[in-house]
Design an enzyme around this catalytic site. Structure first.
Site, PDB file in Angstrom:
ATOM      1  N   GLU A  51      42.792  45.912  45.965  1.00 10.93           N
ATOM      2  CA  GLU A  51      41.922  47.066  46.189  1.00 10.93           C
ATOM      3  C   GLU A  51      40.791  46.643  47.120  1.00 10.93           C
ATOM      4  O   GLU A  51      40.070  45.690  46.818  1.00 10.93           O
ATOM      5  CB  GLU A  51      41.365  47.527  44.838  1.00 10.93           C
ATOM      6  CG  GLU A  51      40.602  48.819  44.933  1.00 10.93           C
ATOM      7  CD  GLU A  51      40.032  49.252  43.577  1.00 10.93           C
ATOM      8  OE1 GLU A  51      39.508  48.391  42.844  1.00 10.93           O
ATOM      9  OE2 GLU A  51      40.106  50.450  43.276  1.00 10.93           O
ATOM     10  N   GLU A  93      39.036  52.982  32.586  1.00 13.81           N
ATOM     11  CA  GLU A  93      39.442  53.624  33.846  1.00 13.81           C
ATOM     12  C   GLU A  93      39.194  52.588  34.928  1.00 13.81           C
ATOM     13  O   GLU A  93      38.036  52.297  35.257  1.00 13.81           O
ATOM     14  CB  GLU A  93      38.572  54.860  34.127  1.00 13.81           C
ATOM     15  CG  GLU A  93      38.712  55.975  33.109  1.00 13.81           C
ATOM     16  CD  GLU A  93      39.953  56.829  33.336  1.00 13.81           C
ATOM     17  OE1 GLU A  93      40.695  56.574  34.297  1.00 13.81           O
ATOM     18  OE2 GLU A  93      40.180  57.738  32.519  1.00 13.81           O
ATOM     19  N   GLY A 115      35.358  51.074  35.923  1.00 19.55           N
ATOM     20  CA  GLY A 115      34.962  50.019  36.854  1.00 19.55           C
ATOM     21  C   GLY A 115      36.174  49.217  37.283  1.00 19.55           C
ATOM     22  O   GLY A 115      37.312  49.689  37.203  1.00 19.55           O
ATOM     23  N   GLY A 116      35.926  47.984  37.714  1.00 19.79           N
ATOM     24  CA  GLY A 116      36.999  47.153  38.275  1.00 19.79           C
ATOM     25  C   GLY A 116      37.897  46.548  37.196  1.00 19.79           C
ATOM     26  O   GLY A 116      37.506  46.419  36.024  1.00 19.79           O
ATOM     27  N   GLU A 170      23.931  48.331  38.197  1.00 18.66           N
ATOM     28  CA  GLU A 170      22.600  47.853  38.593  1.00 18.66           C
ATOM     29  C   GLU A 170      22.278  48.231  40.044  1.00 18.66           C
ATOM     30  O   GLU A 170      21.123  48.212  40.456  1.00 18.66           O
ATOM     31  CB  GLU A 170      22.494  46.331  38.404  1.00 18.66           C
ATOM     32  CG  GLU A 170      23.553  45.480  39.115  1.00 18.66           C
ATOM     33  CD  GLU A 170      24.865  45.312  38.330  1.00 18.66           C
ATOM     34  OE1 GLU A 170      25.264  46.235  37.599  1.00 18.66           O
ATOM     35  OE2 GLU A 170      25.490  44.242  38.475  1.00 18.66           O
ATOM     36  N   CYS A 209      38.384  54.983  43.381  1.00 24.76           N
ATOM     37  CA  CYS A 209      39.512  54.382  42.679  1.00 24.76           C
ATOM     38  C   CYS A 209      40.812  55.064  43.055  1.00 24.76           C
ATOM     39  O   CYS A 209      41.858  54.442  43.085  1.00 24.76           O
ATOM     40  CB  CYS A 209      39.279  54.497  41.185  1.00 24.76           C
ATOM     41  SG  CYS A 209      38.974  56.192  40.659  1.00 24.76           S
ATOM     42  N   LYS A 221      25.172  52.303  30.281  1.00 24.15           N
ATOM     43  CA  LYS A 221      24.688  51.309  31.240  1.00 24.15           C
ATOM     44  C   LYS A 221      25.320  51.594  32.596  1.00 24.15           C
ATOM     45  O   LYS A 221      26.495  51.339  32.817  1.00 24.15           O
ATOM     46  CB  LYS A 221      25.023  49.871  30.825  1.00 24.15           C
ATOM     47  CG  LYS A 221      24.171  48.909  31.649  1.00 24.15           C
ATOM     48  CD  LYS A 221      24.805  47.587  31.982  1.00 24.15           C
ATOM     49  CE  LYS A 221      25.788  47.544  33.079  1.00 24.15           C
ATOM     50  NZ  LYS A 221      25.278  47.670  34.463  1.00 24.15           N
ATOM     51  N   THR A 224      36.583  43.175  35.529  1.00 27.67           N
ATOM     52  CA  THR A 224      35.561  43.442  34.501  1.00 27.67           C
ATOM     53  C   THR A 224      36.212  44.095  33.279  1.00 27.67           C
ATOM     54  O   THR A 224      35.880  43.754  32.134  1.00 27.67           O
ATOM     55  CB  THR A 224      34.466  44.387  35.054  1.00 27.67           C
ATOM     56  OG1 THR A 224      34.097  43.954  36.348  1.00 27.67           O
ATOM     57  CG2 THR A 224      33.252  44.420  34.163  1.00 27.67           C
ATOM     58  N   GLY A 225      37.132  45.013  33.527  1.00 22.80           N
ATOM     59  CA  GLY A 225      37.813  45.705  32.426  1.00 22.80           C
ATOM     60  C   GLY A 225      38.518  44.724  31.501  1.00 22.80           C
ATOM     61  O   GLY A 225      38.476  44.862  30.275  1.00 22.80           O
TER      62      GLY A 225
HETATM   63  P1  NAD Z   1      32.536  46.552  38.277  1.00 22.00           P
HETATM   64  O1  NAD Z   1      33.668  46.310  37.378  1.00 22.00           O
HETATM   65  O2  NAD Z   1      32.006  45.435  39.081  1.00 22.00           O
HETATM   66  O3  NAD Z   1      31.278  47.122  37.479  1.00 22.00           O
HETATM   67  C1  NAD Z   1      31.371  48.288  36.705  1.00 22.00           C
HETATM   68  C2  NAD Z   1      30.270  48.270  35.657  1.00 22.00           C
HETATM   69  O4  NAD Z   1      30.526  47.214  34.738  1.00 22.00           O
HETATM   70  C3  NAD Z   1      28.868  48.013  36.212  1.00 22.00           C
HETATM   71  O5  NAD Z   1      27.951  48.810  35.502  1.00 22.00           O
HETATM   72  C4  NAD Z   1      28.658  46.537  35.910  1.00 22.00           C
HETATM   73  O6  NAD Z   1      27.305  46.176  35.816  1.00 22.00           O
HETATM   74  C5  NAD Z   1      29.355  46.437  34.573  1.00 22.00           C
HETATM   75  N1  NAD Z   1      29.761  45.077  34.176  1.00 22.00           N
HETATM   76  C6  NAD Z   1      30.118  44.037  34.973  1.00 22.00           C
HETATM   77  N2  NAD Z   1      30.427  42.963  34.216  1.00 22.00           N
HETATM   78  C7  NAD Z   1      30.270  43.326  32.926  1.00 22.00           C
HETATM   79  C8  NAD Z   1      30.451  42.663  31.670  1.00 22.00           C
HETATM   80  N3  NAD Z   1      30.858  41.394  31.604  1.00 22.00           N
HETATM   81  N4  NAD Z   1      30.206  43.342  30.544  1.00 22.00           N
HETATM   82  C9  NAD Z   1      29.820  44.625  30.591  1.00 22.00           C
HETATM   83  N5  NAD Z   1      29.609  45.319  31.739  1.00 22.00           N
HETATM   84  C10 NAD Z   1      29.856  44.680  32.896  1.00 22.00           C
HETATM   85  O7  NAD Z   1      32.996  47.772  39.172  1.00 22.00           O
HETATM   86  P2  NAD Z   1      32.214  48.401  40.378  1.00 22.00           P
HETATM   87  O8  NAD Z   1      32.312  47.430  41.511  1.00 22.00           O
HETATM   88  O9  NAD Z   1      30.891  48.883  39.913  1.00 22.00           O
HETATM   89  O10 NAD Z   1      33.112  49.703  40.677  1.00 22.00           O
HETATM   90  C11 NAD Z   1      34.223  49.691  41.481  1.00 22.00           C
HETATM   91  C12 NAD Z   1      35.489  49.590  40.658  1.00 22.00           C
HETATM   92  O11 NAD Z   1      35.567  50.675  39.733  1.00 22.00           O
HETATM   93  C13 NAD Z   1      36.735  49.722  41.510  1.00 22.00           C
HETATM   94  O12 NAD Z   1      37.686  48.779  41.082  1.00 22.00           O
HETATM   95  C14 NAD Z   1      37.226  51.128  41.223  1.00 22.00           C
HETATM   96  O13 NAD Z   1      38.593  51.329  41.441  1.00 22.00           O
HETATM   97  C15 NAD Z   1      36.848  51.281  39.792  1.00 22.00           C
HETATM   98  N6  NAD Z   1      36.770  52.712  39.454  1.00 22.00           N
HETATM   99  C16 NAD Z   1      37.728  53.268  38.639  1.00 22.00           C
HETATM  100  C17 NAD Z   1      37.710  54.631  38.354  1.00 22.00           C
HETATM  101  C18 NAD Z   1      38.773  55.304  37.508  1.00 22.00           C
HETATM  102  O14 NAD Z   1      38.554  56.445  37.066  1.00 22.00           O
HETATM  103  N7  NAD Z   1      39.915  54.676  37.262  1.00 22.00           N
HETATM  104  C19 NAD Z   1      36.692  55.418  38.882  1.00 22.00           C
HETATM  105  C20 NAD Z   1      35.745  54.806  39.706  1.00 22.00           C
HETATM  106  C21 NAD Z   1      35.788  53.456  39.965  1.00 22.00           C
END
Ligand code: NAD
Length: 503
Positions: free
Chosen positions: A397, A264, A242-243, A192, A298, A189, A246-247
């Site tokens: 961040e 990550e 991701g963030g 969006e 990130c 996934k 969310t993680g």
């Molecule tokens: P985000 O956490 O908002 O979203 C990431 C993904 O998670 C998206 O596909 C989103 O739709 C999905 N998501 C959101 N809520 C969810 C839920 N409840 N259940 C399942 N999936 C869900 O992050 P973002 O804004 O897309 O990306 C930016 C973030 O990602 C920054 O914090 C950045 O540091 C981090 N990031 C980390 C790395 C790494 O390797 N450590 C690499 C790139 C980005």
């Protein structure tokens, strides 16, 4: 802008309605489903729309991945055959590199020259992890008299892979390339906001010979499609990039269902500039560390710590260079920083100027939405000087072209500031003093310490974060650990005495 100045080899068609791809088939949108706009951040125009996969569609994708794992050819294939398909994916990614780079640049606003590098890296990831899968091995034990114990590794199953919008090709492909070569299957996934390159990428996997069902794609918002995927009981593991917020939510779901998880997450990495550094190189590195990939990375070196003895000169030069950074159409070879990925994100980044000032930080340059280009989600390259490391701009961040500078006196203080963060993804140090470098390497609590280099990614080494920057690592050893199950088979070499109940 003249058309000749744009170096894209040609324009490629944009899928007008992005849907899921399940079992190798494009899913036709059902009546009554919800569509969301997909934008071009450079023009602010809608360029496509995305059909959100509802929980029923997500379930169909998981069932497809399940079938492909439980009874399909992929996990049962001879490793050489599986490796050939991964190499074919590598070749097809290279063959279609311009199209993927075009779609990524159009939808994310990342400079085309950066994205071209990401596509080449994707191809290399498939090659590398196919090799890792083909050379992984088990263990044998024969120390216990009369027994031979064989420990084998088996693929773990179906992975739910969730990717962010900041570098979709590089990050989503990393998830898939670390999972699939071991014989696992997955449901991806993407964000969006950035589905265009993702949809084409999964089509290319199939054109390269990947059997249907091994990689399925569902699109939609995190709270709907993402949540349905990570809470599906039929998945075997979750890989999330991701963030941190969310993680945490996904880890809670994974905990309830007892699913292994690799995370990550975010960062607020310190970039330590010592007086013993080659200052010209440190300046280049600090600018690249925060303004590369439009500041949306990130691993950005977003907290720049400068030793007080060199601070005035360094900061003056940093600000002068930041003012000269070329913003523009990300397709142009001269563009250094493109637009941010979408409007709300641009507004969030800009909101940190007030946050900084409220904490007593000084705005050194930037801080506004750019007026040139007149259109697009562009933010002026921004730098603030923070009064102390507790300021929010040092702890949160921001994820844009927004540098926070801080000064320090001693190496002890620099290391303490670097570690005073809830994150621990990467840290940078610039110095020609080997002892100082070694202290940073040993005492900084982060998954990577980059010395005198902005961001060299070594595929053979683990990548991931300490603390709230993640759980687990990408890399050969860690990916084998995460993506495979261990099985011990115990075989007597002669008839061992057995208890004879009821005899
Ligand atoms: P985000 O956490 O908002 O979203 C990431 C993904 O998670 C998206 O596909 C989103 O739709 C999905 N998501 C959101 N809520 C969810 C839920 N409840 N259940 C399942 N999936 C869900 O992050 P973002 O804004 O897309 O990306 C930016 C973030 O990602 C920054 O914090 C950045 O540091 C981090 N990031 C980390 C790395 C790494 O390797 N450590 C690499 C790139 C980005």
């Amino acid at each position: 802008m003249s058309a000749e100045a744009i170096t894209i080899s040609r324009e490629f068609p944009v899928n007008p309605h992005v849907t899921s791809l399940i079992d190798g088939e494009s899913i036709r949108p059902k009546a009554g489903g919800e569509d969301f706009p997909v934008g071009n951040p450079t023009t602010e125009q809608q360029i496509s729309k995305l059909r959100e996969a509802d929980p029923e569609e997500v379930d169909a994708a998981v069932r497809s991945a399940r079938r492909a794992f439980d009874s399909g050819p992929w996990p049962r294939m001879d490793i050489n055959e599986r490796k050939d398909i991964c190499y074919s994916i590598r070749d097809h990614l290279r063959k279609n590199a311009e199209e993927l780079a075009y779609l990524e640049c159009l939808n994310t606003g990342l400079p085309l020259h950066s994205v071209r590098v990401h596509v080449q890296r994707m191809a290399r990831n498939f090659e590398f992890f196919a090799e890792v899968a083909s050379t992984m091995h088990g263990e044998t034990y024969n120390q216990t008299k009369g027994y031979l114990t064989v420990v084998t590794r088996e693929p773990k199953g179906v992975c739910a892979a969730i990717a962010p919008w900041n570098a979709p090709l590089a990050l989503a492909s990393m998830r898939i390339a670390t999972v699939v070569p071991f014989g696992n299957t997955c449901v991806l996934k993407p964000s969006e906001y950035t589905p265009l390159s993702m949809r084409r990428m999964v089509e290319i996997f199939h054109e390269a010979g990947l059997p249907p069902g091994v990689v399925n794609l569902v699109n939609g918002r995190g709270a709907v499609t993402g949540n349905a995927l990570v809470s599906n009981p039929d998945i075997d593991m979750i890989g999330f990039t991701g963030g941190t917020i969310t993680g945490r939510a996904i880890a809670a779901t994974a905990g309830r269902n007892l699913k292994p998880i690799a995370l990550e997450l975010g960062g607020k990495s310190a970039n330590i500039i010592l007086e013993s550094a080659n200052l010209e190189r440190a300046l280049d590195g600090a600018l690249a560390g925060i303004f590369g990939n439009n500041g949306q990375q990130c691993l950005a070196g977003s907290r720049i710590l400068v030793q007080r003895s060199i601070a005035d000169r360094f900061i003056e030069q940093f600000v002068a260079r930041a003012r000269q950074i070329r913003l523009g159409d990300p397709r142009l070879p001269t563009t250094e920083v493109g637009p941010l990925a979408f409007r709300q994100h641009m507004e969030r980044v800009l909101s940190f100027v007030q946050v900084a000032e409220a904490d007593g930080a000084k705005l050194l340059t930037g801080g506004k939405r750019a007026t040139r280009p007149a259109q697009g989600w562009f933010v002026e390259p921004t730098a603030v000087l923070a009064p102390h490391n507790d300021a929010r701009v040092c702890q949160e961040e921001i994820f844009g072209p927004f540098a926070t500078l801080l000064t320090f006196d001693t190496l002890d203080e620099a290391i303490a500031i670097a570690n005073a963060s809830k994150f621990g993804l990467v840290n940078y140090v610039w110095s020609d003093d080997l002892k100082a470098v070694m202290r940073c390497s040993q005492e900084i609590r982060a998954g990577t310490v980059w010395v005198n280099t902005p961001m060299m990614r070594e595929l053979r080494a683990p990548f991931g974060g300490y603390k709230e920057s993640g759980i687990g690592r990408d890399g050969p050893t860690s990916s084998i650990e995460f993506c495979t199950e261990l099985k011990a088979t115990i075989i007597p070499t002669a008839d061992a005495a057995l208890p004879r109940y009821g005899a």
